[in-house]
Design an enzyme around this catalytic site. Structure first.
Site, PDB file in Angstrom:
ATOM      1  N   SER A  50       0.837  -1.192   0.000  1.00 44.36           N
ATOM      2  CA  SER A  50       0.000   0.000   0.000  1.00 44.36           C
ATOM      3  C   SER A  50       0.871   1.240   0.000  1.00 44.36           C
ATOM      4  O   SER A  50       1.596   1.500   0.963  1.00 44.36           O
ATOM      5  CB  SER A  50      -0.913   0.013   1.224  1.00 44.36           C
TER       6      SER A  50
ATOM      7  N   HIS B 135      -1.177  -1.293  -4.332  1.00 39.79           N
ATOM      8  CA  HIS B 135      -2.460  -0.981  -3.703  1.00 39.79           C
ATOM      9  C   HIS B 135      -2.560   0.520  -3.467  1.00 39.79           C
ATOM     10  O   HIS B 135      -1.692   1.122  -2.824  1.00 39.79           O
ATOM     11  CB  HIS B 135      -2.587  -1.730  -2.370  1.00 39.79           C
TER      12      HIS B 135
ATOM     13  N   ASP C 273      -4.850   3.385  -1.867  1.00 40.97           N
ATOM     14  CA  ASP C 273      -5.947   3.699  -0.944  1.00 40.97           C
ATOM     15  C   ASP C 273      -6.495   5.084  -1.240  1.00 40.97           C
ATOM     16  O   ASP C 273      -5.789   6.086  -1.090  1.00 40.97           O
ATOM     17  CB  ASP C 273      -5.448   3.638   0.504  1.00 40.97           C
TER      18      ASP C 273
ATOM     19  N   MET D  37      -9.193   7.853  -0.199  1.00 42.45           N
ATOM     20  CA  MET D  37     -10.056   8.256   0.916  1.00 42.45           C
ATOM     21  C   MET D  37     -10.554   9.673   0.680  1.00 42.45           C
ATOM     22  O   MET D  37      -9.796  10.525   0.200  1.00 42.45           O
ATOM     23  CB  MET D  37      -9.289   8.173   2.239  1.00 42.45           C
TER      24      MET D  37
ATOM     25  N   HIS E 161      -8.450   1.009  -4.290  1.00 44.05           N
ATOM     26  CA  HIS E 161      -9.427   0.747  -3.225  1.00 44.05           C
ATOM     27  C   HIS E 161     -10.104   2.056  -2.855  1.00 44.05           C
ATOM     28  O   HIS E 161      -9.520   2.905  -2.168  1.00 44.05           O
ATOM     29  CB  HIS E 161      -8.699   0.133  -2.026  1.00 44.05           C
TER      30      HIS E 161
ATOM     31  N   MET F 234     -12.415   4.219  -0.814  1.00 39.78           N
ATOM     32  CA  MET F 234     -13.138   4.385   0.449  1.00 39.78           C
ATOM     33  C   MET F 234     -13.813   5.743   0.379  1.00 39.78           C
ATOM     34  O   MET F 234     -13.390   6.720   0.997  1.00 39.78           O
ATOM     35  CB  MET F 234     -12.163   4.285   1.621  1.00 39.78           C
TER      36      MET F 234
ATOM     37  N   MET G 273     -11.692  -5.853   5.179  1.00 36.74           N
ATOM     38  CA  MET G 273     -10.986  -4.902   6.030  1.00 36.74           C
ATOM     39  C   MET G 273     -10.782  -5.521   7.415  1.00 36.74           C
ATOM     40  O   MET G 273     -11.746  -5.890   8.084  1.00 36.74           O
ATOM     41  CB  MET G 273     -11.774  -3.597   6.157  1.00 36.74           C
TER      42      MET G 273
ATOM     43  N   PHE H 198      -7.011   4.950   8.240  1.00 35.45           N
ATOM     44  CA  PHE H 198      -5.625   5.268   8.547  1.00 35.45           C
ATOM     45  C   PHE H 198      -4.761   4.019   8.449  1.00 35.45           C
ATOM     46  O   PHE H 198      -5.211   2.913   8.784  1.00 35.45           O
ATOM     47  CB  PHE H 198      -5.491   5.868   9.956  1.00 35.45           C
ATOM     48  N   GLY H 199      -3.513   4.196   8.026  1.00 41.77           N
ATOM     49  CA  GLY H 199      -2.562   3.097   8.000  1.00 41.77           C
ATOM     50  C   GLY H 199      -1.954   2.870   9.375  1.00 41.77           C
ATOM     51  O   GLY H 199      -2.093   3.693  10.287  1.00 41.77           O
ATOM     52  N   GLY H 200      -1.279   1.741   9.526  1.00 41.48           N
ATOM     53  CA  GLY H 200      -0.534   1.467  10.743  1.00 41.48           C
ATOM     54  C   GLY H 200      -1.343   0.933  11.903  1.00 41.48           C
ATOM     55  O   GLY H 200      -0.843   0.853  13.029  1.00 41.48           O
TER      56      GLY H 200
ATOM     57  N   ASP I 251      -6.866  -6.355   4.098  1.00 41.90           N
ATOM     58  CA  ASP I 251      -6.218  -5.065   4.266  1.00 41.90           C
ATOM     59  C   ASP I 251      -6.392  -4.599   5.703  1.00 41.90           C
ATOM     60  O   ASP I 251      -7.515  -4.417   6.168  1.00 41.90           O
ATOM     61  CB  ASP I 251      -6.855  -4.062   3.298  1.00 41.90           C
ATOM     62  N   GLY I 252      -5.259  -4.392   6.385  1.00 39.16           N
ATOM     63  CA  GLY I 252      -5.311  -3.824   7.728  1.00 39.16           C
ATOM     64  C   GLY I 252      -4.538  -4.615   8.753  1.00 39.16           C
ATOM     65  O   GLY I 252      -4.908  -5.744   9.068  1.00 39.16           O
ATOM     66  N   GLY I 253      -3.450  -4.052   9.245  1.00 39.54           N
ATOM     67  CA  GLY I 253      -2.687  -4.702  10.308  1.00 39.54           C
ATOM     68  C   GLY I 253      -1.960  -5.958   9.880  1.00 39.54           C
ATOM     69  O   GLY I 253      -1.640  -6.800  10.722  1.00 39.54           O
TER      70      GLY I 253
END
Length: 219
Positions: A6, A31, A33, A35, A64, A66, A135, A141-143, A175-177
């Site tokens: 990402s 990827h 993102d 937003m 993606h 959002m 998700m 938010f990333g991270g 996607d996520g963590g």
């Protein structure tokens, strides 16, 4: 198993270098993102950035969205060079129309759901899409850390695809963590594509981080 780094977590002042790192690490996807500060509490990039990156890579551009009213951005991202366009089931009350619009541009169709959205909300559309994006954090938010329960949702969706005879037609993206310490769990639960941001671009050696993901996927 494929990796989709990402670029949300990359250095925005040098996204060309981020693409070079993805090439060196063997990533299959880029990827992106998107937003809008309405569907999620953040504002990122739009079609002009995808258009500027398109000549710099031959890799699959995985957009993606959002955003609210996703239908307004389908054609701009398609023209900018996206290969696949994913929208959220929660962002529209006319998902079939958005699916049809994406298909009309010749791009792959992805459908995403937030962590608390019932899997049953996307079930009627599984035979009409190319990808389900799960998700595993609240988008925005990333991270963030991988949410408990995400692995079970992956298993549930994988089982649905098997029951419907779609396991080879519809890919599961997560996607996520996503980190090296939990990637094997996610792969074993049924994920085909792992989106990883900070674990790659914030690593001391992003190329080695990507290669380490692939080692887990092949173990």
């Amino acid at each position: 198993m494929k990796i989709a780094p990402s670029i949300l977590s990359a250095d925005f002042s040098n996204l060309g270098n981020a693409l070079q790192l993805c090439d060196a690490g063997g990533a299959h996807y880029i990827h992106v993102d998107v937003m809008d500060n309405q569907f999620v509490p953040n504002l990122t990039i739009g079609p002009p950035v995808v258009k500027s990156l398109r000549p710099l890579t031959e890799k699959y551009m995985d957009v993606h969205m959002m955003v609210i009213e996703p239908e307004k951005l389908v054609e701009p991202f398609a023209k900018a060079g996206a290969d696949g366009i994913t929208f959220h089931i929660e962002a529209t009350d006319k998902p079939q129309q958005v699916i049809d619009l994406i298909k009309s541009t010749g791009k792959d169709v992805g459908l995403s759901l937030k962590p608390n959205t019932p899997v049953s909300d996307i079930e009627p559309f599984l035979d009409k899409i190319n990808l389900v994006l799960v998700m595993s954090v609240e988008p925005g938010f990333g991270g963030q850390g991988y949410l408990d329960g995400s692995t079970e949702r992956l298993k549930e969706i994988k089982q649905l695809l098997i029951e419907k005879g779609l396991k080879d037609e519809v890919k599961i993206e997560v996607d996520g963590g996503i980190k090296l310490h939990n990637a094997k769990e996610v792969i074993d639960a049924g994920a085909d594509i792992l989106v990883a941001g900070s674990e790659i671009f914030k690593a001391d050696d992003p190329v080695q981080a990507m290669k380490s993901f692939y080692s887990l996927g092949n173990s």
